[in-house]
Scaffold this motif. Structure first.
Motif, PDB file in Angstrom:
ATOM      1  N   GLU A 137       0.818  -1.204   0.000  1.00 17.14           N
ATOM      2  CA  GLU A 137       0.000   0.000   0.000  1.00 17.14           C
ATOM      3  C   GLU A 137       0.861   1.267   0.000  1.00 17.14           C
ATOM      4  O   GLU A 137       0.595   2.215  -0.741  1.00 17.14           O
ATOM      5  CB  GLU A 137      -0.949  -0.010   1.192  1.00 17.14           C
ATOM      6  N   ALA A 138       1.907   1.279   0.813  1.00 24.22           N
ATOM      7  CA  ALA A 138       2.787   2.451   0.882  1.00 24.22           C
ATOM      8  C   ALA A 138       3.532   2.651  -0.439  1.00 24.22           C
ATOM      9  O   ALA A 138       3.633   3.778  -0.939  1.00 24.22           O
ATOM     10  CB  ALA A 138       3.780   2.291   2.034  1.00 24.22           C
ATOM     11  N   GLU A 139       4.022   1.568  -1.017  1.00 27.18           N
ATOM     12  CA  GLU A 139       4.756   1.667  -2.274  1.00 27.18           C
ATOM     13  C   GLU A 139       3.844   2.114  -3.419  1.00 27.18           C
ATOM     14  O   GLU A 139       4.227   2.942  -4.243  1.00 27.18           O
ATOM     15  CB  GLU A 139       5.404   0.321  -2.603  1.00 27.18           C
ATOM     16  N   ALA A 140       2.628   1.580  -3.473  1.00 27.62           N
ATOM     17  CA  ALA A 140       1.679   1.977  -4.519  1.00 27.62           C
ATOM     18  C   ALA A 140       1.275   3.438  -4.363  1.00 27.62           C
ATOM     19  O   ALA A 140       1.126   4.156  -5.358  1.00 27.62           O
ATOM     20  CB  ALA A 140       0.453   1.071  -4.494  1.00 27.62           C
ATOM     21  N   ALA A 141       1.114   3.896  -3.138  1.00 33.09           N
ATOM     22  CA  ALA A 141       0.763   5.298  -2.900  1.00 33.09           C
ATOM     23  C   ALA A 141       1.890   6.220  -3.343  1.00 33.09           C
ATOM     24  O   ALA A 141       1.647   7.287  -3.913  1.00 33.09           O
ATOM     25  CB  ALA A 141       0.431   5.519  -1.425  1.00 33.09           C
ATOM     26  N   GLU A 142       3.124   5.813  -3.097  1.00 28.05           N
ATOM     27  CA  GLU A 142       4.274   6.648  -3.430  1.00 28.05           C
ATOM     28  C   GLU A 142       4.653   6.579  -4.907  1.00 28.05           C
ATOM     29  O   GLU A 142       4.943   7.601  -5.532  1.00 28.05           O
ATOM     30  CB  GLU A 142       5.482   6.230  -2.583  1.00 28.05           C
ATOM     31  N   ASN A 143       4.647   5.365  -5.484  1.00 30.89           N
ATOM     32  CA  ASN A 143       5.165   5.158  -6.835  1.00 30.89           C
ATOM     33  C   ASN A 143       4.099   4.911  -7.899  1.00 30.89           C
ATOM     34  O   ASN A 143       4.432   4.768  -9.073  1.00 30.89           O
ATOM     35  CB  ASN A 143       6.138   3.977  -6.851  1.00 30.89           C
ATOM     36  N   GLY A 144       2.856   4.783  -7.482  1.00 33.29           N
ATOM     37  CA  GLY A 144       1.795   4.505  -8.440  1.00 33.29           C
ATOM     38  C   GLY A 144       1.611   3.037  -8.739  1.00 33.29           C
ATOM     39  O   GLY A 144       0.668   2.652  -9.418  1.00 33.29           O
ATOM     40  N   LYS A 145       2.517   2.215  -8.218  1.00 36.91           N
ATOM     41  CA  LYS A 145       2.403   0.767  -8.413  1.00 36.91           C
ATOM     42  C   LYS A 145       3.308   0.044  -7.426  1.00 36.91           C
ATOM     43  O   LYS A 145       4.269   0.621  -6.912  1.00 36.91           O
ATOM     44  CB  LYS A 145       2.760   0.364  -9.839  1.00 36.91           C
ATOM     45  N   ALA A 146       2.965  -1.219  -7.167  1.00 34.57           N
ATOM     46  CA  ALA A 146       3.771  -2.046  -6.266  1.00 34.57           C
ATOM     47  C   ALA A 146       3.565  -3.504  -6.622  1.00 34.57           C
ATOM     48  O   ALA A 146       2.431  -3.966  -6.790  1.00 34.57           O
ATOM     49  CB  ALA A 146       3.375  -1.817  -4.816  1.00 34.57           C
ATOM     50  N   ASP A 147       4.645  -4.234  -6.758  1.00 35.70           N
ATOM     51  CA  ASP A 147       4.575  -5.676  -7.008  1.00 35.70           C
ATOM     52  C   ASP A 147       4.394  -6.425  -5.699  1.00 35.70           C
ATOM     53  O   ASP A 147       4.876  -5.981  -4.643  1.00 35.70           O
ATOM     54  CB  ASP A 147       5.861  -6.173  -7.671  1.00 35.70           C
TER      55      ASP A 147
END
Length: 143
Positions: A104-114
């Motif tokens: 969730e944190a990575e997707a919020a920051e980068n627009g995507k997260a694996d």
């Protein structure tokens, strides 16, 4: 809700009779009937086993992350068949709270997260018939 949406979003899975039976934060379980999904030698067709396991990535993402902000996609799934499937099947997977927080944190920051998911597909007797290892991605809407 997810079972109704499946008819529109994934018609082949719906036609196989796949049903989401649990969709909670960090956990997804689906079933598929043997009836209508057999192959030429009397076991559940490999593609059906793959589908019931692979689609859990979308189920868990929709149940865990805000679908108004994010959507899931599959990047890669490997499957290993470990036994003959001669009955209805149940597939399940889960994500830890630590992994949920990271994604969730990575997707919020980068627009995507694996993220990765390991699913287990079992027959009615509880015997594992296949296992998958999948790479999925959570993407922010509008980015």
């Amino acid at each position: 809700m997810m079972n109704g949406a499946m008819a529109q979003t994934i018609p082949p899975a719906h036609k196989m009779g796949i049903k989401v039976v649990e969709a909670d934060r960090g956990r997804a379980v689906a079933t598929v009937p043997f009836e209508g999904n057999g192959n030429h030698f009397g076991v559940v067709y490999a593609g059906v086993q793959f589908t019931v396991a692979e689609m859990l990535g979308g189920v868990i993402a929709l149940a865990t992350f805000d679908p108004a902000k994010y959507y899931p996609l599959v990047k890669n799934v490997d499957i290993k068949f470990t036994g003959m499937a001669r009955s209805d099947l149940r597939a399940e997977t889960s994500l830890s709270e630590d992994e949920i927080t990271r994604v969730e944190a990575e997707a919020a920051e980068n627009g995507k997260a694996d993220f990765t998911l390991d699913a287990v597909v079992k027959d009615e007797a509880g015997q594992t018939v296949s296992v998958t290892h999948g790479l999925y991605q959570l993407r922010a809407r509008g980015r």
